[in-house]
Every structure is written in structure tokens, then in C-alpha cells.
Design a protein around this motif. Structure first.
Motif, PDB file in Angstrom:
ATOM      1  N   ASP A  52       0.863  -1.190   0.000  1.00 19.90           N
ATOM      2  CA  ASP A  52       0.000   0.000   0.000  1.00 19.90           C
ATOM      3  C   ASP A  52       0.898   1.238   0.000  1.00 19.90           C
ATOM      4  O   ASP A  52       1.668   1.436   0.936  1.00 19.90           O
ATOM      5  N   PRO A  53       0.827   2.076  -1.047  1.00 23.28           N
ATOM      6  CA  PRO A  53       1.705   3.255  -1.104  1.00 23.28           C
ATOM      7  C   PRO A  53       1.592   4.136   0.145  1.00 23.28           C
ATOM      8  O   PRO A  53       2.555   4.792   0.532  1.00 23.28           O
ATOM      9  N   GLN A  90       4.228   3.380   3.204  1.00 24.59           N
ATOM     10  CA  GLN A  90       5.604   3.880   3.188  1.00 24.59           C
ATOM     11  C   GLN A  90       5.641   5.399   3.261  1.00 24.59           C
ATOM     12  O   GLN A  90       6.495   5.967   3.931  1.00 24.59           O
ATOM     13  N   ASP A  91       4.722   6.054   2.538  1.00 29.24           N
ATOM     14  CA  ASP A  91       4.799   7.512   2.427  1.00 29.24           C
ATOM     15  C   ASP A  91       3.400   8.092   2.238  1.00 29.24           C
ATOM     16  O   ASP A  91       2.866   8.084   1.138  1.00 29.24           O
ATOM     17  N   GLY A 122       3.268  10.908  -0.402  1.00 33.68           N
ATOM     18  CA  GLY A 122       3.442  10.611  -1.826  1.00 33.68           C
ATOM     19  C   GLY A 122       4.555  11.400  -2.480  1.00 33.68           C
ATOM     20  O   GLY A 122       4.631  11.469  -3.706  1.00 33.68           O
ATOM     21  N   ASP A 154      10.054   8.723  -3.763  1.00 38.13           N
ATOM     22  CA  ASP A 154       9.939   7.671  -4.772  1.00 38.13           C
ATOM     23  C   ASP A 154       9.362   6.424  -4.114  1.00 38.13           C
ATOM     24  O   ASP A 154       9.610   6.178  -2.935  1.00 38.13           O
ATOM     25  N   PRO A 155       8.613   5.611  -4.848  1.00 37.47           N
ATOM     26  CA  PRO A 155       8.134   4.347  -4.263  1.00 37.47           C
ATOM     27  C   PRO A 155       9.317   3.498  -3.800  1.00 37.47           C
ATOM     28  O   PRO A 155      10.381   3.506  -4.424  1.00 37.47           O
TER      29      PRO A 155
END
Length: 315
Positions: free
Chosen positions: A280-281, A284-285, A288, A291-292
């Protein structure tokens, strides 16, 4: 409501690193990272954070091999130090030495032992505090050391050691469908984590994190380190677990260092750890802006295999 660790462990004091490029590293931590060198002793450099009462938060040692020398945690009292040493000894944990007066900067009383992966851990009390000050608005230097994250090839076993033997509490976990549990965030006080255990191919330092005064100072610091030409691995962004901001850089010897701010405090003992899916993006961040997370980013944080496991540092 008690946020105190049941064995009297209070907080993260400092992380000690052996490096082969000592002068380059000294200059990085002083001139780029924003720590204050408070003393040197032969091939040792003691580096303090201006906002912290700790004698030092990073110790560098000139070594023939790069390694983690030790992680140091504070303890409430001489009694809690003695009780923990006795408890560890009775459980078969290998002590490096019995509790005694410390010969390091600031003195105090403590002992060292090997954790389950062979890292040297120090527990200390009655260490002298240093003169520190409030970091001013716009001043983009670390206020204090925030947390240390270590790689383990069996993070669940390492988590259980810190929970069952040392009384750390689990705050949250990162998980992946393919890799299982990837990171455990552990606390010894009301900060969301002072220690985290990451899944890696070998025992090594994943990263060490430094708390900045606020968002503006965190961004200014991030920019200053970028302008100095230091390799930025990941960030700026904001993690879900812990709610803290992150920018990760590689120091000259390949250890990852992080600027962070606004790490969550856990106000209740009724905290239930969450498991966050790293696919799930938002895990981590949440901003947004980074970078992924990729294999390339992850590889930098694996670091070199630590040559110092189950070998006590010389000092």
C-alpha cells in the motif's frame, strides 16, 4: 498508566560505529550532518546533538573494519542495571562484563552484553548530562538521536528477544505478501520506537535516525545535505507507522542516516500494534513525495555484513 520499561530501560543514548575512513566520517558528521564534536581520544570522536543532554549520540572509532561497535540505552538506576545484568546472566545471555563504573565520556555505571544476533548492547545509568540548549527556529541541526534500526535475517526472533528479555513493547509491524513480516517497531518509553528490527540478508546497521526541531528545520536540513552532494537514498516523505517524516542518506562509509521529525508518542498502554502492508503506497509515504520503495533503495539499507558480531569492541 506506565510507559516505563519493566526492566528500567529508559531511552536510546548513542550508537557507536567503527569506520575505516575516520577523518572523512568526522568531517561528515560535524560539517554536513550538524553534530558537535565534544571530544576526541586517539582514534575516537564523540559527537553530540546540540539539543540533547546526552554526552554524545554518535561515537566514531578508527578501525580496520567497518562495524557497529555498540548501541547504548539508559537505565533508571544502579539497582535496575544490576537487576537486568543478573536477569540476563540467569537466562544464558552472554555478558561482555559485569556491571561496573564506565570508563567512557560522562562516566556512569553499566554493563555490556551480546544480543541474540551478536550486537554489543550497553545499559548505563548515572551518566553525566552535558550542557544543551533549545534549537532555534530555522536551525537545521539534530535535536537528539531518535531511533536505531538494525537488520536481522530472523527479525521475529530478534523482536522476541527485545520483548521477552529486555521488556521492549511492539508498536507496529510492516508486512509484505511475499516476504512476510519486514520490520518491527519497538519502544522502551512513549516514543513510537527507539529501536526497530528490519528483515535483511545479514546482521548489520539498517539506519540511525535524528530528530529535527520541526518540519521546516527537517526540510532545510534535508536540502543542506543534498546540496553537499551526499547520496540521498529515499525521501522526503512521511511514514504511516510512527507518523514521522523521513529522508535517508548514505554516510561516507555506507551507513544509512535519517533526518526525521514529529515521531508519534504513544499515550496509552492499551495500544494495539497494527500490521501495515508495504504494498500500500500509503504505508511507506502518506505524502506521496518520496519515490516508491524499490529493491534499489532497500539494497542500500542492507549495508555490509557486520564484522563485529559476538566480538566486543576494544573500547
Amino acid at each position: 498508566m506506565s510507559h516505563l520499561n519493566e526492566h528500567g530501560i529508559t531511552h536510546l543514548r548513542h550508537v557507536d560505529l567503527a569506520v575505516t575512513d575516520y577523518e572523512t566520517q568526522r568531517s561528515f558528521y560535524k560539517d554536513t550532518w550538524g553534530l558537535t564534536e565534544v571530544g576526541t581520544d586517539g582514534g575516537l570522536s564523540y559527537l553530540a546533538a546540540e539539543g540533547s543532554p546526552e554526552q554524545y549520540v554518535i561515537r566514531l572509532r578508527q578501525g580496520e573494519e567497518k562495524r557497529l561497535d555498540l548501541i547504548s540505552f539508559g537505565s533508571e538506576s544502579v539497582e535496575t542495571v544490576d537487576a537486568l545484568a543478573a536477569r540476563l546472566g540467569s537466562q544464558g545471555v552472554q555478558l561482555v562484563g559485569e556491571p561496573d563504573k564506565l570508563q567512557t565520556a560522562g562516566g556512569g555505571y553499566g554493563f555490556r552484553f551480546f544480543d541474540i544476533d551478536g550486537r554489543t548492547i550497553e545499559i548505563s545509568t548515572d551518566v553525566e548530562t552535558r550542557q544543551h540548549r533549545a534549537i532555534e527556529e530555522g536551525e537545521a541541526i539534530p535535536v537528539r538521536i531518535s531511533h536505531a534500526v538494525m537488520n536481522s535475517n530472523d527479525p521475529n526472533k530478534t523482536r522476541d528477544f527485545y520483548a521477552n528479555v529486555l521488556g521492549f513493547k511492539l508498536s507496529d509491524t510492516l508486512w509484505s505478501e511475499h516476504m512476510g513480516e519486514m520490520m518491527h517497531f519497538m519502544r522502551c518509553n512513549d516514543w513510537h520506537h527507539s529501536l526497530a528490527i528490519a528483515k535483511g540478508p545479514h546482521t548489520s546497521v539498517h539506519h540511525v535516525s535524528f530528530e529535527m526541531r520541526g518540519l521546516d528545520e527537517y526540510m532545510r536540513g534535508t536540502g543542506r545535505v543534498m546540496r553537499a552532494g551526499i547520496k540521498k537514498i529515499w525521501g522526503p516523505g512521511r511514514h504511516n507507522a510512527g507518523n514521522n517524516t523521513f529522508t535517508y542518506f548514505l554516510d561516507p562509509s555506507g551507513n544509512t542516516m535519517e533526518y526525521t521529525t514529529e515521531l508519534e508518542k504513544i499515550e496509552t498502554d492499551q495500544w494495539h500494534p497494527s500490521v501495515y502492508d508495504i504494498a500500500d503506497p500509503m504505508t511507506q509515504d502518506v505524502w506521496g513525495t518520496a519515490d516508491p520503495m524499490s529493491e534499489i533503495i532497500a539494497r542500500d539499507s542492507f549495508n555490509d555484513p557486520d564484522r563485529g558480531v559476538f566480538v566486543a569492541p576494544p573500547v
